[in-house]
Scaffold this active site. Structure first.
Site, short mmCIF file in Angstrom:
data_model
loop_
_atom_site.label_atom_id
_atom_site.label_comp_id
_atom_site.label_asym_id
_atom_site.label_seq_id
_atom_site.Cartn_x
_atom_site.Cartn_y
_atom_site.Cartn_z
N VAL A 262 69.91 -1.81 41.72
CA VAL A 262 70.42 -0.57 41.12
C VAL A 262 71.85 -0.29 41.60
O VAL A 262 72.39 0.78 41.34
CB VAL A 262 69.48 0.62 41.46
CG1 VAL A 262 68.12 0.41 40.80
CG2 VAL A 262 69.30 0.82 42.97
N HIS B 10 65.53 -1.74 36.79
CA HIS B 10 65.11 -0.62 37.64
C HIS B 10 66.14 0.52 37.64
O HIS B 10 66.07 1.40 38.49
CB HIS B 10 64.86 -1.09 39.08
CG HIS B 10 63.62 -1.92 39.22
ND1 HIS B 10 63.33 -2.67 40.35
CD2 HIS B 10 62.58 -2.12 38.38
CE1 HIS B 10 62.16 -3.29 40.18
NE2 HIS B 10 61.70 -2.99 39.00
N LEU C 94 66.39 -16.34 51.11
CA LEU C 94 66.44 -16.54 52.56
C LEU C 94 65.07 -16.94 53.10
O LEU C 94 64.95 -17.85 53.92
CB LEU C 94 66.91 -15.24 53.22
CG LEU C 94 67.51 -15.31 54.60
CD1 LEU C 94 68.63 -16.33 54.67
CD2 LEU C 94 68.04 -13.93 54.98
P1 OAD Z 1 63.07 -7.16 48.93
O1 OAD Z 1 63.68 -6.39 50.03
O2 OAD Z 1 61.60 -7.02 48.70
O3 OAD Z 1 63.36 -8.71 49.14
C1 OAD Z 1 64.64 -9.20 49.41
C2 OAD Z 1 64.57 -10.71 49.50
O4 OAD Z 1 65.89 -11.20 49.63
C3 OAD Z 1 63.76 -11.23 50.70
O5 OAD Z 1 62.81 -12.18 50.24
C4 OAD Z 1 64.82 -11.90 51.59
O6 OAD Z 1 64.34 -13.10 52.20
C5 OAD Z 1 65.91 -12.23 50.60
N1 OAD Z 1 67.27 -12.22 51.17
C6 OAD Z 1 67.79 -11.41 52.14
N2 OAD Z 1 69.09 -11.71 52.35
C7 OAD Z 1 69.39 -12.72 51.49
C8 OAD Z 1 70.58 -13.48 51.21
N3 OAD Z 1 71.73 -13.25 51.85
N4 OAD Z 1 70.51 -14.44 50.25
C9 OAD Z 1 69.35 -14.71 49.59
N5 OAD Z 1 68.20 -14.03 49.83
C10 OAD Z 1 68.22 -13.06 50.74
O7 OAD Z 1 63.90 -6.82 47.59
P2 OAD Z 1 63.48 -7.00 46.06
O8 OAD Z 1 62.67 -8.23 45.87
O9 OAD Z 1 64.71 -6.82 45.25
O10 OAD Z 1 62.24 -1.31 43.50
O11 OAD Z 1 62.56 -5.73 45.85
C11 OAD Z 1 62.03 -5.51 44.58
C12 OAD Z 1 61.94 -4.04 44.30
O12 OAD Z 1 61.22 -3.40 45.36
C13 OAD Z 1 63.27 -3.31 44.31
O13 OAD Z 1 63.92 -3.36 43.05
C14 OAD Z 1 62.88 -1.91 44.65
C15 OAD Z 1 61.91 -2.21 45.75
O14 OAD Z 1 60.98 -1.27 46.06
C16 OAD Z 1 62.33 0.01 43.30
O15 OAD Z 1 62.94 0.77 44.06
C17 OAD Z 1 61.62 0.48 42.07
#
Ligand code: OAD
Ligand code: ZN
Length: 238
Positions: free
Chosen positions: A96, A112, A206
């Site tokens: 977002v 989202h 990651l």
């Molecule tokens: P998460 O916080 O669940 O996951 C982030 C992912 O990014 C993890 O698997 C990390 O290993 C990975 N990560 C961290 N740093 C990284 C980097 N530099 N390069 C590559 N990967 C990296 O976030 P989302 O999957 O986006 O929804 O979460 C999904 C939804 O849950 C969000 O849109 C939000 C949240 O609750 C709402 O707010 C409705």
């Protein structure tokens, strides 16, 4: 490693991890947003009804934080991909923060919502945050005076663009997830849909995402480092 053809239909889904190197906190990593906040307090309609000022405090802070950041190399690599694959490319994001648009992606499907916007809980009019009195505890609709809410899809609400997303998943040859834990549905299920429809699936993350069993090719590490070189190889833009 897969070499993509210019005619391949490529769909990319990004999550919070792609913006981590821009300085934006993810949700579920250590120090992530859900460590200090309860999802039901700040990311549900019932939380907003209970305490709109608290919800606004949370999103105002995130809006200010994201306005202070810039896209990173991974966001720009996706702009290069969009230029290369043109109409065969579709970018879906759970983020977002608006960084894909700022980087130059033309039409990311922000499923989202976007922190830069809000809308009226009564008349539904939509506003750019910059055009509202965003700094009062609970911003009010300039048209009808009702509470404004952030234009964020909360838990229990229906994400945006599901029709467009479903169409793109049905047609895609290659589906790539970047920086997402694969734990929030429906987005976490897109990789399964794409794979069952015959697409090749790739992840850049990651840590291993929860939906790793549907991934054909996993590149573990930071997307800001890994993605630009992969994009060069995939598109032979060397
Ligand atoms: P998460 O916080 O669940 O996951 C982030 C992912 O990014 C993890 O698997 C990390 O290993 C990975 N990560 C961290 N740093 C990284 C980097 N530099 N390069 C590559 N990967 C990296 O976030 P989302 O999957 O986006 O929804 O979460 C999904 C939804 O849950 C969000 O849109 C939000 C949240 O609750 C709402 O707010 C409705
Ligand atoms: Zn209104």
């Amino acid at each position: 490693m897969k070499k993509l053809s210019r005619n391949d239909k490529v769909v990319v889904l990004t999550g919070a991890g792609i913006s981590a190197e821009s300085g934006i906190r993810t949700f579920r990593d250590s120090g992530g947003l859900w460590e200090n906040h309860k999802v039901e307090d700040v990311a549900t309609w019932s939380g907003f009804e209970k305490n709109p000022a608290l919800v606004w405090k949370f999103y105002r802070q995130r809006w200010e934080d994201s306005n202070a950041t810039k896209p990173n190399a991974a966001h720009y690599a996706l702009v290069d991909m969009e230029k290369y694959f043109a109409q065969h490319f579709c970018l879906i994001t759970q983020n977002v923060d608006g960084l894909h648009r700022i980087a130059g992606s033309i039409n990311p499907l922000e499923m989202h919502g976007n922190l830069n916007y809000c809308y009226c809980t009564s008349c539904r009019a939509k506003f750019d945050m910059k055009d509202t009195d965003a700094h009062v505890a609970i911003p009010l609709c300039p048209k009808c005076g009702a509470y404004l809410r952030p234009d964020i899809v909360w838990f229990g609400e229906i994400p945006y663009y599901l029709y467009e997303i479903e169409n793109s998943l049905k047609k895609c040859d290659v589906f790539i997830i970047i920086g997402t834990s694969g734990s929030v549905y429906p987005a976490a299920g897109f990789v399964m849909t794409a794979k069952l429809m015959g697409a090749e699936t790739i992840a850049i993350n990651l840590d291993a995402p929860d939906n790793l069993s549907f991934i054909d090719e996993f590149h573990q590490g930071k997307s800001g480092t890994i993605l630009p070189s992969l994009v060069k190889k995939w598109t032979a833009m060397v």
